[in-house]
Scaffold this motif. Sequence first.
Motif, PDB file in Angstrom:
ATOM      1  N   UNK A 162       0.836  -1.194   0.000  1.00  0.00           N
ATOM      2  CA  UNK A 162       0.000   0.000   0.000  1.00  0.00           C
ATOM      3  C   UNK A 162       0.873   1.246   0.000  1.00  0.00           C
ATOM      4  N   UNK A 163       0.522   2.214  -0.840  1.00  0.00           N
ATOM      5  CA  UNK A 163       1.234   3.482  -0.862  1.00  0.00           C
ATOM      6  C   UNK A 163       0.244   4.604  -0.569  1.00  0.00           C
ATOM      7  N   UNK A 164       0.653   5.516   0.289  1.00  0.00           N
ATOM      8  CA  UNK A 164      -0.150   6.685   0.646  1.00  0.00           C
ATOM      9  C   UNK A 164       0.566   7.921   0.094  1.00  0.00           C
ATOM     10  N   UNK A 165      -0.176   8.760  -0.631  1.00  0.00           N
ATOM     11  CA  UNK A 165       0.418   9.925  -1.271  1.00  0.00           C
ATOM     12  C   UNK A 165      -0.306  11.183  -0.817  1.00  0.00           C
ATOM     13  N   UNK A 166       0.477  12.214  -0.503  1.00  0.00           N
ATOM     14  CA  UNK A 166      -0.085  13.496  -0.092  1.00  0.00           C
ATOM     15  C   UNK A 166       0.511  14.594  -0.963  1.00  0.00           C
ATOM     16  N   UNK A 167      -0.312  15.125  -1.862  1.00  0.00           N
ATOM     17  CA  UNK A 167       0.098  16.200  -2.763  1.00  0.00           C
ATOM     18  C   UNK A 167      -1.050  17.203  -2.840  1.00  0.00           C
ATOM     19  N   UNK A 168      -0.831  18.396  -2.355  1.00  0.00           N
ATOM     20  CA  UNK A 168      -1.908  19.389  -2.291  1.00  0.00           C
ATOM     21  C   UNK A 168      -2.524  19.662  -3.653  1.00  0.00           C
ATOM     22  N   UNK A 169      -1.678  19.815  -4.671  1.00  0.00           N
ATOM     23  CA  UNK A 169      -2.191  20.132  -6.002  1.00  0.00           C
ATOM     24  C   UNK A 169      -3.069  19.019  -6.545  1.00  0.00           C
ATOM     25  N   UNK A 191      -7.199  19.195  -7.490  1.00  0.00           N
ATOM     26  CA  UNK A 191      -7.772  18.796  -8.776  1.00  0.00           C
ATOM     27  C   UNK A 191      -8.870  17.758  -8.605  1.00  0.00           C
ATOM     28  N   UNK A 192      -8.689  16.882  -7.623  1.00  0.00           N
ATOM     29  CA  UNK A 192      -9.677  15.841  -7.375  1.00  0.00           C
ATOM     30  C   UNK A 192     -10.875  16.342  -6.580  1.00  0.00           C
ATOM     31  N   UNK A 193     -10.704  17.491  -5.936  1.00  0.00           N
ATOM     32  CA  UNK A 193     -11.735  17.959  -5.037  1.00  0.00           C
ATOM     33  C   UNK A 193     -11.825  17.090  -3.809  1.00  0.00           C
ATOM     34  N   UNK A 194     -10.682  16.474  -3.452  1.00  0.00           N
ATOM     35  CA  UNK A 194     -10.671  15.548  -2.326  1.00  0.00           C
ATOM     36  C   UNK A 194     -10.787  16.293  -1.005  1.00  0.00           C
ATOM     37  N   UNK A 195     -11.443  15.678  -0.058  1.00  0.00           N
ATOM     38  CA  UNK A 195     -11.580  16.271   1.269  1.00  0.00           C
ATOM     39  C   UNK A 195     -10.575  15.675   2.249  1.00  0.00           C
ATOM     40  N   UNK A 215      -6.559  14.673   3.053  1.00  0.00           N
ATOM     41  CA  UNK A 215      -5.236  15.096   2.612  1.00  0.00           C
ATOM     42  C   UNK A 215      -4.398  13.979   1.993  1.00  0.00           C
ATOM     43  N   UNK A 216      -4.690  12.721   2.335  1.00  0.00           N
ATOM     44  CA  UNK A 216      -3.926  11.587   1.810  1.00  0.00           C
ATOM     45  C   UNK A 216      -4.780  10.743   0.870  1.00  0.00           C
ATOM     46  N   UNK A 217      -4.130  10.184  -0.143  1.00  0.00           N
ATOM     47  CA  UNK A 217      -4.782   9.250  -1.064  1.00  0.00           C
ATOM     48  C   UNK A 217      -4.099   7.895  -0.929  1.00  0.00           C
ATOM     49  N   UNK A 218      -4.898   6.843  -0.790  1.00  0.00           N
ATOM     50  CA  UNK A 218      -4.358   5.488  -0.638  1.00  0.00           C
ATOM     51  C   UNK A 218      -4.536   4.703  -1.921  1.00  0.00           C
ATOM     52  N   UNK A 219      -3.485   3.995  -2.292  1.00  0.00           N
ATOM     53  CA  UNK A 219      -3.534   3.124  -3.463  1.00  0.00           C
ATOM     54  C   UNK A 219      -3.061   1.743  -3.046  1.00  0.00           C
ATOM     55  N   UNK A 220      -3.904   0.736  -3.262  1.00  0.00           N
ATOM     56  CA  UNK A 220      -3.518  -0.644  -2.984  1.00  0.00           C
ATOM     57  C   UNK A 220      -2.778  -1.189  -4.187  1.00  0.00           C
ATOM     58  N   UNK A 221      -1.540  -1.580  -3.985  1.00  0.00           N
ATOM     59  CA  UNK A 221      -0.715  -2.025  -5.094  1.00  0.00           C
ATOM     60  C   UNK A 221      -1.007  -3.464  -5.487  1.00  0.00           C
ATOM     61  N   UNK A 248      -6.235   7.037   9.767  1.00  0.00           N
ATOM     62  CA  UNK A 248      -7.283   6.566   8.855  1.00  0.00           C
ATOM     63  C   UNK A 248      -8.269   7.661   8.486  1.00  0.00           C
ATOM     64  N   UNK A 249      -8.554   8.587   9.413  1.00  0.00           N
ATOM     65  CA  UNK A 249      -9.536   9.620   9.117  1.00  0.00           C
ATOM     66  C   UNK A 249      -8.997  10.705   8.189  1.00  0.00           C
ATOM     67  N   UNK A 250      -7.707  10.611   7.820  1.00  0.00           N
ATOM     68  CA  UNK A 250      -7.116  11.570   6.890  1.00  0.00           C
ATOM     69  C   UNK A 250      -6.845  10.954   5.523  1.00  0.00           C
ATOM     70  N   UNK A 251      -7.323   9.721   5.319  1.00  0.00           N
ATOM     71  CA  UNK A 251      -7.001   8.975   4.106  1.00  0.00           C
ATOM     72  C   UNK A 251      -8.251   8.709   3.275  1.00  0.00           C
ATOM     73  N   UNK A 252      -8.147   8.980   1.980  1.00  0.00           N
ATOM     74  CA  UNK A 252      -9.215   8.639   1.038  1.00  0.00           C
ATOM     75  C   UNK A 252      -8.645   7.779  -0.084  1.00  0.00           C
ATOM     76  N   UNK A 253      -9.521   7.075  -0.804  1.00  0.00           N
ATOM     77  CA  UNK A 253      -9.089   6.254  -1.913  1.00  0.00           C
ATOM     78  C   UNK A 253      -8.953   7.091  -3.176  1.00  0.00           C
TER      79      UNK A 253
END
Length: 273
Positions: A111-118, A122-126, A128-134, A261-266
């Motif tokens: 699993x990789x967690x990425x945090x990039x404001x830009x 663009x995603x309109x994400x609420x 701060x972190x995005x999770x990707x299951x590899x 966990x409460x700061x992570x979205x898919x």
Amino acid sequence: MLKRTISMTAAGAALVVAAVAGCGSNAQPIQVNLAASEVLAQTAQKTAEVTSYTVDAVVNVKHPQEGTGKVQGRVLYQSKPELAADLTLDTVDMGGRSVPGGVRAVLQGDTVYVKVEALNQLLGATKPWIKVSLSETGHSAEVNQYLGQIQQFDLGNVTKLVTASQDVKSVGNESVNGDDTTHYSGTFPVEAAVQQLPADKQEQARQGLAELKDVKFDIWVAADGLPRKLTLNGSKEGATLDATLFFKGYNEPVNIQAPPADQVGDLPKGTTN
């Protein structure tokens, strides 16, 4: 636009890793300094046994068409009990385009967690972190590339590349961050360097090294046989690379934790193509 941002983020992370792995040259071999070569061989053996370390890196690049770029950051790495890395890029500037707020990424297992404001804007994400299951299929090629670059951030493989040098020599004793070291300098052929790596790592490394020519490396090795500093300077057809990396914290405990966990979205569906 989203894909461009993801690509730019991955490129910034890749630059740091490519700088570590990218020491190659087409220079013809000259007389070998056996003592220095033996030291590098021993260093490669010792680094293969290292299970954790920290790297601080600054990479400056220049390209005739794409302009200048700079990546500055640090990586905490561990191979046991599972592969994990914590990457922070404070500066990611490529061709006059920067990534506001920098880049943060945490790899834990598959699993990789990425945090990039830009990216989040663009995603309109609420979150701060995005999770990707590899382990899942269907995520972007950029994410696949990013994972591959992190997995190549292996100190053992880095020093294997350096052992391919045919002209390495000792150029004196110097202190690096308070540690007494011996400074070695040299170059080596790209293909010979790539062949030092495991078979499954060679093609990806070869593709990265092909972007550089006439690269000179300098490595500072302490009494424990482990490197404390590595610099690379290379050029090809008007493009240049200048990288400096500092290594520390060998085999010391590293604290690599997933974000709360409460700061992570898919990663939203439909953004992976």
